[in-house]
Design a protein around this motif. Structure first.
Motif, PDB file in Angstrom:
ATOM      1  N   THR A  46      14.718 -10.461  -0.672  1.00 43.00           N
ATOM      2  CA  THR A  46      15.201  -9.591   0.266  1.00 43.00           C
ATOM      3  C   THR A  46      14.170  -9.832   1.265  1.00 43.00           C
ATOM      4  O   THR A  46      14.404  -9.436   2.616  1.00 43.00           O
ATOM      5  CB  THR A  46      14.694  -8.053  -0.186  1.00 43.00           C
ATOM      6  OG1 THR A  46      15.447  -7.918  -1.434  1.00 43.00           O
ATOM      7  CG2 THR A  46      14.843  -7.272   0.582  1.00 43.00           C
ATOM      8  N   SER A  74      13.595 -12.710  -7.636  1.00 41.73           N
ATOM      9  CA  SER A  74      12.214 -12.301  -7.519  1.00 41.73           C
ATOM     10  C   SER A  74      11.035 -12.825  -8.413  1.00 41.73           C
ATOM     11  O   SER A  74      11.747 -13.405  -9.270  1.00 41.73           O
ATOM     12  CB  SER A  74      12.303 -10.874  -8.016  1.00 41.73           C
ATOM     13  OG  SER A  74      11.092 -10.258  -7.916  1.00 41.73           O
ATOM     14  N   ASP A  78       6.441  -5.714  -7.745  1.00 42.82           N
ATOM     15  CA  ASP A  78       6.174  -4.684  -6.949  1.00 42.82           C
ATOM     16  C   ASP A  78       4.645  -5.041  -6.368  1.00 42.82           C
ATOM     17  O   ASP A  78       3.929  -4.361  -5.633  1.00 42.82           O
ATOM     18  CB  ASP A  78       6.053  -3.220  -7.301  1.00 42.82           C
ATOM     19  CG  ASP A  78       7.389  -2.916  -7.345  1.00 42.82           C
ATOM     20  OD1 ASP A  78       8.446  -3.237  -6.308  1.00 42.82           O
ATOM     21  OD2 ASP A  78       7.731  -1.967  -8.066  1.00 42.82           O
ATOM     22  N   ASP A 165       7.200  -7.428   2.558  1.00 44.66           N
ATOM     23  CA  ASP A 165       6.904  -6.038   2.205  1.00 44.66           C
ATOM     24  C   ASP A 165       5.670  -5.844   1.486  1.00 44.66           C
ATOM     25  O   ASP A 165       5.067  -7.048   0.832  1.00 44.66           O
ATOM     26  CB  ASP A 165       7.962  -5.285   1.728  1.00 44.66           C
ATOM     27  CG  ASP A 165       8.293  -5.816   0.060  1.00 44.66           C
ATOM     28  OD1 ASP A 165       8.023  -4.998  -0.626  1.00 44.66           O
ATOM     29  OD2 ASP A 165       8.198  -6.893  -0.113  1.00 44.66           O
ATOM     30  N   SER A 168       8.006  -2.483  -1.248  1.00 44.19           N
ATOM     31  CA  SER A 168       8.924  -2.082  -0.281  1.00 44.19           C
ATOM     32  C   SER A 168       8.517  -1.444   0.910  1.00 44.19           C
ATOM     33  O   SER A 168       9.289  -0.672   1.566  1.00 44.19           O
ATOM     34  CB  SER A 168       9.900  -1.098  -1.020  1.00 44.19           C
ATOM     35  OG  SER A 168      10.506  -1.890  -2.189  1.00 44.19           O
ATOM     36  N   ARG A 169       7.329  -1.408   1.384  1.00 44.41           N
ATOM     37  CA  ARG A 169       6.928  -0.946   2.839  1.00 44.41           C
ATOM     38  C   ARG A 169       6.732  -2.075   3.642  1.00 44.41           C
ATOM     39  O   ARG A 169       6.384  -3.142   3.247  1.00 44.41           O
ATOM     40  CB  ARG A 169       5.558   0.051   2.301  1.00 44.41           C
ATOM     41  CG  ARG A 169       5.601   1.103   1.651  1.00 44.41           C
ATOM     42  CD  ARG A 169       4.500   2.040   1.291  1.00 44.41           C
ATOM     43  NE  ARG A 169       3.951   2.264   2.447  1.00 44.41           N
ATOM     44  CZ  ARG A 169       2.422   2.585   2.605  1.00 44.41           C
ATOM     45  NH1 ARG A 169       1.641   2.169   1.771  1.00 44.41           N
ATOM     46  NH2 ARG A 169       1.935   2.975   3.797  1.00 44.41           N
ATOM     47  N   ARG A 171       8.516  -3.691   5.709  1.00 47.01           N
ATOM     48  CA  ARG A 171       9.653  -4.537   6.123  1.00 47.01           C
ATOM     49  C   ARG A 171       9.950  -4.448   7.651  1.00 47.01           C
ATOM     50  O   ARG A 171      10.544  -5.080   8.311  1.00 47.01           O
ATOM     51  CB  ARG A 171      10.558  -4.309   5.300  1.00 47.01           C
ATOM     52  CG  ARG A 171      10.513  -4.907   3.892  1.00 47.01           C
ATOM     53  CD  ARG A 171      11.798  -5.002   3.147  1.00 47.01           C
ATOM     54  NE  ARG A 171      11.707  -4.991   1.782  1.00 47.01           N
ATOM     55  CZ  ARG A 171      11.293  -6.165   1.065  1.00 47.01           C
ATOM     56  NH1 ARG A 171      11.435  -7.220   1.738  1.00 47.01           N
ATOM     57  NH2 ARG A 171      11.343  -6.157  -0.154  1.00 47.01           N
TER      58      ARG A 171
END
Length: 181
Positions: A46, A74, A78, A165, A168-169, A171
């Motif tokens: 991603t 991946s 995380d 990221d 997930s933060r 981006r």
């Protein structure tokens, strides 16, 4: 220079939005000069989605009209360190056999992700596989691979922004930076 939003950590800017845009224009011209027919662009999701979108528009301005498909893999989950194994989360839908393929990734770090994607596409019969990364972090290379096109060298820090990221933060940031403090 730190940049922050309410409720967020301070982020030190490493590469500005303007410097990224300038490099993308240069990369797009260099890639266009290869004159790759039947070009298929494969961003690795991603993290590369912002870079890939801007590079695709740069390729258009340079006179190219490639097809696009996505590969999602991946090796980080995380965390901030590669787990050493690459998993396919979303495979390509288009056939790469006989095609010239440009693989785009956000960061060449350990090399596992880019090497995996390049080898996978080559094994499926691509005529040529060219690679382009936003950042090259040579300090952590675990696999012998170099990208054909690199926007910037990455300092030995964990970076976020411009599609990259931390769990997930970050981006959405229009620049590449590192969390400080």
């Amino acid at each position: 220079m730190p940049d922050s939003a309410p409720g967020m950590e301070a982020i030190e800017v490493i590469y500005t939005a303007e410097s990224i845009a300038d490099r993308i224009a240069v990369l797009a011209e260099g890639i266009a000069a290869l004159k790759l027919d039947r070009l298929l662009v494969v961003p690795i999701l991603t993290g590369s989605f912002v870079f890939a979108g801007d590079l695709l528009r740069g390729l258009h301005r340079a006179g190219l009209a490639p097809e696009v498909d996505f590969l999602s893999v991946s090796s980080y989950r995380d965390g901030t360190k590669s787990v050493g194994k690459v998993d396919i989360l979303r495979d390509l839908k288009l056939d790469v056999a006989g095609r010239n393929v440009l693989v785009i990734d956000d960061i060449l770090d350990t090399g596992r992700t880019l090497a995996f994607a390049k080898d996978l596409i080559a094994a499926r019969g691509a005529a040529q596989v060219v690679t382009c990364v936003l950042l090259d972090k040579k300090t952590r290379r675990a696999v012998a691979i170099e990208a054909d096109y690199v926007a910037f060298e990455c300092p030995p820090v964990f970076v976020v922004g411009y599609g990259m990221d931390l769990a997930s933060r970050f981006r959405e940031l229009p620049f590449v930076g590192r969390i400080v403090g």
